[in-house]
Design a protein around this motif. Structure first.
Motif: not given
Length: 118
Positions: A36-37, A30-31, A86-90, A93-99
């Motif tokens: 992402d939001v 959820q974080k 910024a969109i690509v970096i975001g 980061i989200q993909a890395l966090l989800l892994v």
């Protein structure tokens, strides 16, 4: 003009919701969703602030249009490039966090930060 202000207000409200979700939620998934939001709201705010009427995309002018006049009517491409970056970096980061979160779920499936402090 009032429609632009309403859009700015809605985007700022979305950013506030994402920020509160980032601070108040305990679950790591959820974080990440709240982050992402928040990131999407910031990108939308920059796009809204950069949007101006009367400007064109920076594409080569037609043969009958002088180059200097075409350059004055074009939008600045640098903010567009910054937002795309910024969109690509975001997204990265989200993909890395989800892994990382999926690896942590093997240790503790509830995914609350207090359970990993032991």
């Amino acid at each position: 003009m009032a429609a632009i202000r309403l859009l700015e207000l809605l985007i700022l409200l979305t950013a506030l919701i994402g920020f509160c979700g980032l601070l108040l939620r305990k679950n790591l998934i959820q974080k990440v969703l709240a982050m992402d939001v928040l990131g999407s709201a910031v990108v939308a705010l920059f796009v809204l602030l950069a949007a101006r009427t009367g400007l064109r995309s920076p594409i080569l002018p037609t043969a009958d249009q002088p180059l200097t006049q075409a350059l004055l009517q074009n939008a600045d491409p640098i903010p567009q490039a910054v937002i795309l970056t910024a969109i690509v970096i975001g997204l990265s980061i989200q993909a890395l966090l989800l892994v990382v979160i999926s690896r942590l779920s093997a240790v503790d499936p509830c995914l609350e930060p207090e359970s990993f402090e032991e």
